[in-house]
Motif scaffolding. Structure first.
Motif, PDB file in Angstrom:
ATOM      1  N   UNK A 156       0.836  -1.199   0.000  1.00 12.45           N
ATOM      2  CA  UNK A 156       0.000   0.000   0.000  1.00 12.45           C
ATOM      3  C   UNK A 156       0.872   1.251   0.000  1.00 12.45           C
ATOM      4  N   UNK A 157       0.201   2.400  -0.028  1.00  7.66           N
ATOM      5  CA  UNK A 157       0.894   3.685  -0.006  1.00  7.66           C
ATOM      6  C   UNK A 157       1.493   3.948   1.377  1.00  7.66           C
ATOM      7  N   UNK A 158       2.287   4.992   1.485  1.00  8.17           N
ATOM      8  CA  UNK A 158       3.021   5.328   2.700  1.00  8.17           C
ATOM      9  C   UNK A 158       2.125   5.472   3.927  1.00  8.17           C
ATOM     10  N   UNK A 159       0.911   5.992   3.754  1.00  7.02           N
ATOM     11  CA  UNK A 159       0.021   6.247   4.892  1.00  7.02           C
ATOM     12  C   UNK A 159      -1.152   5.279   4.970  1.00  7.02           C
ATOM     13  N   UNK A 160      -1.090   4.175   4.270  1.00  9.27           N
ATOM     14  CA  UNK A 160      -2.068   3.083   4.358  1.00  9.27           C
ATOM     15  C   UNK A 160      -3.481   3.513   3.977  1.00  9.27           C
ATOM     16  N   UNK A 161      -3.590   4.424   3.030  1.00  8.17           N
ATOM     17  CA  UNK A 161      -4.916   4.828   2.552  1.00  8.17           C
ATOM     18  C   UNK A 161      -5.520   3.769   1.641  1.00  8.17           C
ATOM     19  N   UNK A 162      -4.675   2.899   1.062  1.00  9.42           N
ATOM     20  CA  UNK A 162      -5.162   1.855   0.158  1.00  9.42           C
ATOM     21  C   UNK A 162      -5.940   0.754   0.875  1.00  9.42           C
ATOM     22  N   UNK A 163      -6.021   0.802   2.192  1.00  8.44           N
ATOM     23  CA  UNK A 163      -6.803  -0.209   2.908  1.00  8.44           C
ATOM     24  C   UNK A 163      -8.277  -0.138   2.530  1.00  8.44           C
ATOM     25  N   UNK A 164      -8.692   0.947   1.908  1.00  9.12           N
ATOM     26  CA  UNK A 164     -10.087   1.070   1.454  1.00  9.12           C
ATOM     27  C   UNK A 164     -10.442  -0.020   0.443  1.00  9.12           C
ATOM     28  N   UNK A 165      -9.423  -0.649  -0.154  1.00 13.13           N
ATOM     29  CA  UNK A 165      -9.657  -1.741  -1.106  1.00 13.13           C
ATOM     30  C   UNK A 165     -10.065  -3.043  -0.410  1.00 13.13           C
ATOM     31  N   UNK A 166      -9.888  -3.111   0.893  1.00  9.58           N
ATOM     32  CA  UNK A 166     -10.256  -4.313   1.650  1.00  9.58           C
ATOM     33  C   UNK A 166     -11.726  -4.200   2.047  1.00  9.58           C
TER      34      UNK A 166
END
Length: 196
Positions: free
Chosen positions: A36-46
């Protein structure tokens, strides 16, 4: 045996305890199921409510908005699911410049305010053990005169013995009673477990 989401927990060996883990990290050089990106914003994909257990260690102090991550992990948890979380308390600066916060037990409880139950919030080490950890970090993170290095190493290995002599600890120096007793008044990290 539960399906577990392990977020940025490369600093602990979680495999024996969470063999059914789906691992997520920002570090491209670390093997993981999801990067994921540096600040874990990609967790929205879960997907929402998709994990019974979420383990997240050593991350929240590195985010400019740790509440956003905790809210995201709560979204991912199934109802009744458990979040296991830790963050720096009394610890050296590390992974700078992305080292924004150090937490108290009260700050950790504030982060977990929307959970139905906070099962545990505790310090990860005792005061002299924490001092030993800090001396070890000085040993690791500083250029030190070579002849002094063995003495500093001996110090961080032995100072924790002094914790044996501590009878009780309080979160303030002004009031010493059951309201202010704490498990560690100087922990290196704060650990918590909360139920959605």
């Amino acid at each position: 045996t539960e399906r577990t989401l392990v977020v940025h927990s490369e600093d602990v060996d979680h495999t024996p305890y969470f063999p059914n883990a789906f691992t997520v990290t920002k570090r491209p050089d670390v093997p993981a199921d999801m990067h994921v990106d540096l600040y874990y914003r990609d967790l929205s994909k879960i997907e929402s409510e998709s994990y019974q257990v979420v383990l997240c260690t050593g991350l929240i102090e590195h985010l400019p908005d740790p509440q956003r991550l905790v809210d995201e992990l709560r979204r991912i948890l199934k109802p009744g699911g458990k979040l296991i979380l830790s963050g720096s308390a009394v610890f050296s600066f590390h992974e700078c410049p992305d080292n924004y916060f150090h937490f108290t037990p009260y700050g950790m409880r504030l982060l977990l305010k929307d959970f139905s139950q906070i099962e545990m919030v505790r310090g990860a080490s005792q005061p002299f053990e924490t001092i030993g950890i800090l001396i070890q970090r000085i040993h690791l993170q500083c250029d030190i005169f070579p002849l002094a290095r063995p003495f500093i190493e001996l110090l961080f290995h032995t100072v924790r013995v002094l914790d044996f002599f501590i009878v009780r600890q309080y979160d303030t120096r002004h009031v010493r009673d059951e309201r202010t007793e704490t498990d560690s008044m100087l922990p290196s990290n704060i650990q918590a477990a909360a139920v959605k």
